[in-house]
Design a protein around this motif. Structure first.
Motif, mmCIF file in Angstrom:
data_model
loop_
_atom_site.group_PDB
_atom_site.id
_atom_site.type_symbol
_atom_site.label_atom_id
_atom_site.label_comp_id
_atom_site.label_asym_id
_atom_site.label_seq_id
_atom_site.Cartn_x
_atom_site.Cartn_y
_atom_site.Cartn_z
ATOM 1 N N VAL A 153 4.143 -6.994 6.804
ATOM 2 C CA VAL A 153 4.959 -5.802 6.581
ATOM 3 C C VAL A 153 4.828 -5.441 5.108
ATOM 4 N N TRP A 154 4.285 -4.275 4.856
ATOM 5 C CA TRP A 154 4.112 -3.779 3.498
ATOM 6 C C TRP A 154 5.366 -2.997 3.090
ATOM 7 N N TYR A 155 5.781 -3.141 1.830
ATOM 8 C CA TYR A 155 6.999 -2.428 1.418
ATOM 9 C C TYR A 155 6.873 -1.856 0.011
ATOM 10 N N ASN A 156 7.635 -0.801 -0.203
ATOM 11 C CA ASN A 156 7.683 -0.126 -1.482
ATOM 12 C C ASN A 156 8.620 -0.926 -2.388
ATOM 13 N N ALA A 157 8.070 -1.556 -3.405
ATOM 14 C CA ALA A 157 8.842 -2.468 -4.249
ATOM 15 C C ALA A 157 9.973 -1.758 -4.988
ATOM 16 N N LYS A 158 9.729 -0.528 -5.424
ATOM 17 C CA LYS A 158 10.768 0.207 -6.143
ATOM 18 C C LYS A 158 11.963 0.493 -5.243
ATOM 19 N N GLN A 200 11.265 7.428 -4.014
ATOM 20 C CA GLN A 200 11.812 8.268 -2.934
ATOM 21 C C GLN A 200 10.701 8.647 -1.942
ATOM 22 N N PRO A 201 10.049 7.668 -1.340
ATOM 23 C CA PRO A 201 9.008 7.957 -0.353
ATOM 24 C C PRO A 201 9.644 8.341 0.973
ATOM 25 N N LYS A 202 8.813 8.648 1.956
ATOM 26 C CA LYS A 202 9.345 8.986 3.277
ATOM 27 C C LYS A 202 9.850 7.754 4.010
ATOM 28 N N ALA A 203 9.366 6.567 3.614
ATOM 29 C CA ALA A 203 9.823 5.318 4.228
ATOM 30 C C ALA A 203 9.625 4.177 3.248
ATOM 31 N N ALA A 204 10.354 3.087 3.497
ATOM 32 C CA ALA A 204 10.288 1.936 2.600
ATOM 33 C C ALA A 204 9.317 0.871 3.070
ATOM 34 N N MET A 205 9.080 0.791 4.392
ATOM 35 C CA MET A 205 8.263 -0.281 4.954
ATOM 36 C C MET A 205 7.317 0.262 6.012
ATOM 37 N N VAL A 206 6.171 -0.408 6.166
ATOM 38 C CA VAL A 206 5.237 -0.095 7.243
ATOM 39 C C VAL A 206 4.594 -1.393 7.708
ATOM 40 N N TYR A 207 4.554 -1.584 9.018
ATOM 41 C CA TYR A 207 3.938 -2.791 9.577
ATOM 42 C C TYR A 207 2.466 -2.542 9.895
ATOM 43 N N GLU A 208 1.616 -3.455 9.518
ATOM 44 C CA GLU A 208 0.225 -3.601 9.979
ATOM 45 C C GLU A 208 -0.502 -4.621 9.127
ATOM 46 N N GLY A 209 -1.775 -4.809 9.408
ATOM 47 C CA GLY A 209 -2.550 -5.889 8.809
ATOM 48 C C GLY A 209 -3.022 -5.621 7.399
ATOM 49 N N LYS A 225 -1.153 6.322 -5.499
ATOM 50 C CA LYS A 225 -1.133 5.830 -6.870
ATOM 51 C C LYS A 225 -0.478 4.453 -6.973
ATOM 52 N N ALA A 226 -0.019 3.932 -5.839
ATOM 53 C CA ALA A 226 0.667 2.639 -5.837
ATOM 54 C C ALA A 226 -0.306 1.504 -6.125
ATOM 55 N N LYS A 227 0.137 0.542 -6.907
ATOM 56 C CA LYS A 227 -0.662 -0.634 -7.222
ATOM 57 C C LYS A 227 -0.223 -1.789 -6.334
ATOM 58 N N ILE A 228 -1.206 -2.364 -5.628
ATOM 59 C CA ILE A 228 -0.918 -3.488 -4.740
ATOM 60 C C ILE A 228 -0.511 -4.700 -5.576
ATOM 61 N N GLY A 229 0.600 -5.306 -5.181
ATOM 62 C CA GLY A 229 1.119 -6.451 -5.906
ATOM 63 C C GLY A 229 2.198 -6.077 -6.897
ATOM 64 N N THR A 230 2.260 -4.790 -7.249
ATOM 65 C CA THR A 230 3.298 -4.311 -8.175
ATOM 66 C C THR A 230 4.185 -3.277 -7.487
ATOM 67 N N ASP A 231 3.589 -2.156 -7.094
ATOM 68 C CA ASP A 231 4.337 -1.102 -6.390
ATOM 69 C C ASP A 231 4.379 -1.362 -4.889
ATOM 70 N N ALA A 232 3.287 -1.886 -4.360
ATOM 71 C CA ALA A 232 3.175 -2.190 -2.932
ATOM 72 C C ALA A 232 3.095 -3.695 -2.747
ATOM 73 N N LYS A 233 4.111 -4.238 -2.100
ATOM 74 C CA LYS A 233 4.143 -5.683 -1.865
ATOM 75 C C LYS A 233 4.180 -5.950 -0.365
ATOM 76 N N VAL A 234 4.127 -7.224 0.006
ATOM 77 C CA VAL A 234 3.974 -7.565 1.414
ATOM 78 C C VAL A 234 4.738 -8.840 1.737
ATOM 79 N N PHE A 235 5.243 -8.927 2.968
ATOM 80 C CA PHE A 235 5.826 -10.181 3.456
ATOM 81 C C PHE A 235 5.361 -10.409 4.888
ATOM 82 N N PRO A 243 8.467 -11.146 10.284
ATOM 83 C CA PRO A 243 9.555 -12.121 10.431
ATOM 84 C C PRO A 243 9.589 -12.796 11.797
ATOM 85 N N ALA A 244 10.138 -14.002 11.820
ATOM 86 C CA ALA A 244 10.344 -14.728 13.067
ATOM 87 C C ALA A 244 11.421 -14.029 13.883
#
Length: 472
Positions: free
Chosen positions: A191-196, A311-320, A331-341, A344-345
């Motif tokens: 699940v990718w998420y907008n860190a801000k 203020q994006p249209k959504a905070a999280m998106v699921y996929e690989g 313009k998002a930087k992976i690991g800084t602006d765009a993070k992942v977890f 969930p179980a």
């Protein structure tokens, strides 16, 4: 607690656009990441003494690194794979190290998808490559059934036993014999998420479904829609369902449903659909509401999560992990602006959905067996791990070999998942049910997204379509 892995079979990828697009996205993502993270001189640093200490005689052995390889001076090899761009370039650096340490010459042969068809034409013409990278377990079985694949030799099997979990060894086997070395893997339970947005909402990375819902509510209360869902592409919805079902119902039920040995009217399916409705049933939790989700294709579902700052249209998106290429379009930087977890179980084991590419010997020779032995070693995988855009199921590869925290998170989840492998359920199903836009499971889950209250009706439609497609 062990995680549960689901290996994505891709026999149908080439037969319908969404699956093919996803494979292309994976390859492009790898190229983008690899290009951004390339580390010069990785190969020579990893095996400083490799070629220098080797005997120059054809019977000599090279003992640099962790694996001993024979001298193969003057011998020529071909290895075929579908990789292009940066992914191909980085793999060629791995092959260069093999050449340095053995004296062999290895030629990379670009293949077309589906690989089995490509190999069939090469074999019919009397020019098969020595080794091929096959992108799904079903392709390995096809190669064995057609008499193309050769069993792995004792050296390669020894590397497998030392560096791979039993599950990874078994998934490359047919009728109890080892044929495939899974050199490359992909983690598709992310699940990718907008860190801000998370920071502004005070939300934390969840490990359970309940914690995911808590984070979603915190995000919603902060004024941002929690989830982006690419419902216009039915395959994204099957992936949602399969992650929830595998974690909640467990591997045994998963296998039974995948083979249609239990019906889609089973209570376990009801439970999974009801769980999905916790998200899909809340229009305010979906970017654009239900209608917007059904009109959003996968690429847009990713980009709209990382466009618009805090203020994006959504905070999280699921996929690989292939979502990285779409994040790269923003313009998002992976690991800084765009993070992942990790996904969930859901009341049980945490699912890890993965695919992979396995090296298979087609021309049984000392050189070909040496190459797959090298690919089964941490020596080879560590070289490509350092270059980025790559994950290995080889448990002997140090997490520090991966160049950033995001890559390390994906790799750690992959290794921690252990032996509990499962194939993608929709890809195991007849294409009429699990792989056709506007029909079968894709259409039924789109209808469920449209009306998440109709659990029983959705189950009835899924069962009717499955029974027709499976012929039972």
């Amino acid at each position: 607690m062990h995680s549960t892995l689901r290996i994505r079979r891709s026999q149908k990828r080439s037969t319908h656009p969404p699956r093919r697009t996803r494979r292309a996205a994976q390859a492009t993502a790898a190229a983008v990441i690899a290009g951004a993270l390339a580390l010069a001189g990785c190969s020579s640093d990893n095996n400083k003494d490799g070629g220098d200490k080797a005997s120059s005689s054809s019977g000599g052995k090279e003992s640099g690194g962790t694996v001993t390889l024979p001298r193969l001076d003057g011998q020529n090899l071909e290895i075929a794979a579908v990789w292009t761009g940066g992914e191909q370039a980085n793999f060629k650096k791995v092959l260069a190290e093999f050449e340095k340490r053995t004296g062999a010459k290895v030629t990379y042969v670009p293949a077309q998808d589906p690989v089995i068809n490509f190999l069939g034409s090469k074999i019919a013409g009397g020019q098969p490559p020595d080794v091929a990278l096959l992108p799904q377990p079903g392709a390995i079985k096809q190669a064995v059934d057609r008499g193309w694949a050769k069993p792995l030799g004792p050296e390669a099997q020894a590397e497998l036993a030392k560096n791979y979990s039993q599950g990874w060894q078994d998934i490359g086997s047919v009728n109890g014999k080892r044929y495939g070395v899974y050199y490359k893997a992909a983690n598709k339970s992310l699940v990718w998420y907008n860190a801000k947005v998370f920071e502004g909402a005070g939300a934390k990375e969840p490990k359970t479904w309940q914690e995911l819902m808590t984070a979603a509510q915190a995000v919603y209360d902060s004024g941002v829609t929690p989830f982006s869902v690419g419902g216009a592409d039915g395959w994204t919805l099957t992936d949602w369902f399969e992650n929830v079902y595998l974690s909640q119902a467990g591997p045994k039920k998963y296998d039974q449903l995948a083979q249609h040995k239990i019906k889609w009217t089973d209570p376990s399916v009801k439970e999974a659909l009801t769980t999905l409705a916790h998200i899909w049933g809340k229009k305010d939790y979906l970017a654009g509401g239900t209608k917007g989700a059904l009109q959003t294709e996968f690429p847009a579902s990713v980009t709209q999560t990382f466009t618009g700052g805090d203020q994006p249209k959504a905070a999280m998106v699921y996929e690989g992990d292939f979502a990285q290429v779409n994040i790269g379009e923003t313009k998002a930087k992976i690991g800084t602006d765009a993070k992942v977890f990790p996904f969930p179980a859901v009341g049980g084991q945490a699912p890890v959905v993965t695919g992979g590419d396995a090296a298979v010997v087609l021309k049984d020779s000392k050189a070909a067996q040496a190459l797959v032995t090298f690919l089964a070693s941490p020596d080879a995988a560590t070289i490509q791990a350092k270059l980025g855009g790559y994950l290995s199921p080889n448990k002997s590869v140090a997490m520090s070999a991966y160049p950033n925290a995001v890559q390390q998170t994906m790799a750690q989840a992959l290794i921690a998942a252990g032996d509990n492998f499962r194939f993608d359920m929709s890809d195991q199903a007849p294409q009429a049910f699990g792989g056709t836009p506007g029909k079968g499971e894709w259409k039924d889950l789109q209808d469920f997204l449209r009306n998440p209250k109709d659990v029983a009706g959705t189950q009835a439609k899924l069962e009717a379509d499955a029974a027709k497609a499976y012929g039972n």
